[in-house]
Write a protein that holds these residues in place. Structure first.
Motif, mmCIF file in Angstrom:
data_model
loop_
_atom_site.group_PDB
_atom_site.id
_atom_site.type_symbol
_atom_site.label_atom_id
_atom_site.label_comp_id
_atom_site.label_asym_id
_atom_site.label_seq_id
_atom_site.Cartn_x
_atom_site.Cartn_y
_atom_site.Cartn_z
ATOM 1 N N TYR B 37 0.801 -1.243 0.000
ATOM 2 C CA TYR B 37 0.000 0.000 0.000
ATOM 3 C C TYR B 37 0.825 1.279 0.000
ATOM 4 N N ARG B 39 2.433 2.889 -2.295
ATOM 5 C CA ARG B 39 2.126 3.800 -3.402
ATOM 6 C C ARG B 39 0.756 4.453 -3.210
ATOM 7 N N GLN B 40 -0.199 3.639 -2.799
ATOM 8 C CA GLN B 40 -1.564 4.136 -2.614
ATOM 9 C C GLN B 40 -1.613 5.226 -1.534
ATOM 10 N N THR B 44 -2.647 9.111 -2.255
ATOM 11 C CA THR B 44 -3.796 9.673 -1.530
ATOM 12 C C THR B 44 -3.396 10.994 -0.877
ATOM 13 N N SER B 80 -7.026 -1.794 3.586
ATOM 14 C CA SER B 80 -6.671 -0.687 2.688
ATOM 15 C C SER B 80 -7.615 0.510 2.886
ATOM 16 N N GLU B 162 -5.909 4.863 -8.127
ATOM 17 C CA GLU B 162 -5.672 3.782 -7.158
ATOM 18 C C GLU B 162 -6.604 2.605 -7.407
#
Lengths: 88, 219
Positions: B37, B39-40, B44, B80, B162
């Motif tokens: 996660y 990158r996410q 964000t 997530s 995403e």
């Protein structure tokens, strides 16, 4: 129902999502089959969505992951997760 | 059950086992939990603050917060989604501290007005992903997303970049599914309107300089 171009543009996003109501979908597809402008708008919008999702557009800063895990190493070595605060 | 649901189920099981192990003292496993996660979380944060250094800082803080609060994560939501909510909170707190809230409200106003007519160009429909090898094309795409009004950018980043579902996007942002769909629709048309003419010019210029591109069937 016969749709004009403006109506079809209003459905572009839901069309791409695949969430259009079957009756509306049939009307939109009928329009797209004969309208070059709307089919080009649909294709280019879909293409733009695919391109912006490409990992090369928004790249992570160099060594982002390395810095993150180094910081985590320090915290994990010194702190345990906090106990749950269940209120009282 | 769809392939996506099966994958999600397996991932949730794996994450539940990792979380149990971390809370049981195997703290170093948090690295493995968070790795998919990274990158996410960064994207964000970047969706809200638009500054790469600040986004990285927020991403780090959000991930540390997730570690510290891990015991309060309940398995009824996806890990997530929980992590994205923490990141959004962290970014919003930062914006408030910087007294940038007034800019947000200005941007919000622009989500209800504006021209959502797409660019009606029939001479390009598809640019192959190889075009992203070029820095100027990547920059154009990135700028177009960054310049979207805040409320639109957040939805586009979560849903289209995403690849969260519409429901997950609504849950993470604390808005209705209907509002996600409206913002997504307007944002996508704005991106198309902005990018279609620019990319056309960019590629035409390139064609003059480079005979190979001119022979590509999509031009």
């Amino acid at each position: 129902m016969v749709l004009n171009c403006r109506h079809v543009w209003g459905h572009i996003s839901d069309y791409i999502e695949g969430t259009l109501d079957p009756a509306v979908l049939a009307d939109v597809e009928r329009h797209l089959a004969t309208c070059e402008i709307c089919s080009a708008v649909l294709d280019s919008t879909r293409n733009v969505i695919i391109l912006i999702a490409d990992d090369r557009v928004f790249e992570l800063p160099v060594d982002y992951s390395k810095r993150l895990h180094a910081r985590l190493d320090f915290v994990l070595a010194n702190e345990a997760p906090e106990p749950v605060d269940r209120g009282s | 059950m769809t392939a996506r649901q099966i994958t999600d189920g397996l991932q949730q099981e794996r994450e539940a086992a990792l979380i149990a192990a971390i809370l049981d003292g195997e703290r170093e496993k948090f690295h493995d939990l968070i790795r998919p996660y990274e990158r996410q979380v960064y994207l964000t944060a970047l969706a809200l603050v638009k500054n790469e250094t600040e986004a990285e800082d927020i991403a780090q803080e959000a991930i540390l917060r997730a570690y510290r609060k891990l015991a309060s994560f309940r398995g009824d939501a996806k890990f997530s989604t929980w992590l994205i909510a923490i990141t959004l909170n962290e970014a919003r707190t930062r914006l408030r501290e910087e007294k940038r809230a007034q800019f947000d409200s200005l941007d919000d106003r622009s989500t209800t007005t504006g021209d959502y007519t797409p660019a009606a160009l029939t001479d390009w429909r598809e640019i192959p992903s190889e075009a992203l090898e070029r820095q100027e094309i990547r920059t154009l795409m990135k700028q177009a997303v960054e310049e979207l009004p805040d409320a639109f950018r957040q939805v586009v980043v979560l849903r289209d970049i995403e690849e969260l579902s519409v429901n997950e996007t609504a849950e993470a942002l604390g808005i209705s599914i209907a509002l996600v769909k409206v913002r997504l629709h307007r944002a996508r048309l704005l991106l198309q309107k902005r990018l279609a003419p620019l990319l056309r010019i960019e590629l035409k210029t390139k064609r003059k300089k480079n005979g190979i591109l001119g022979r590509l069937p999509w031009f």
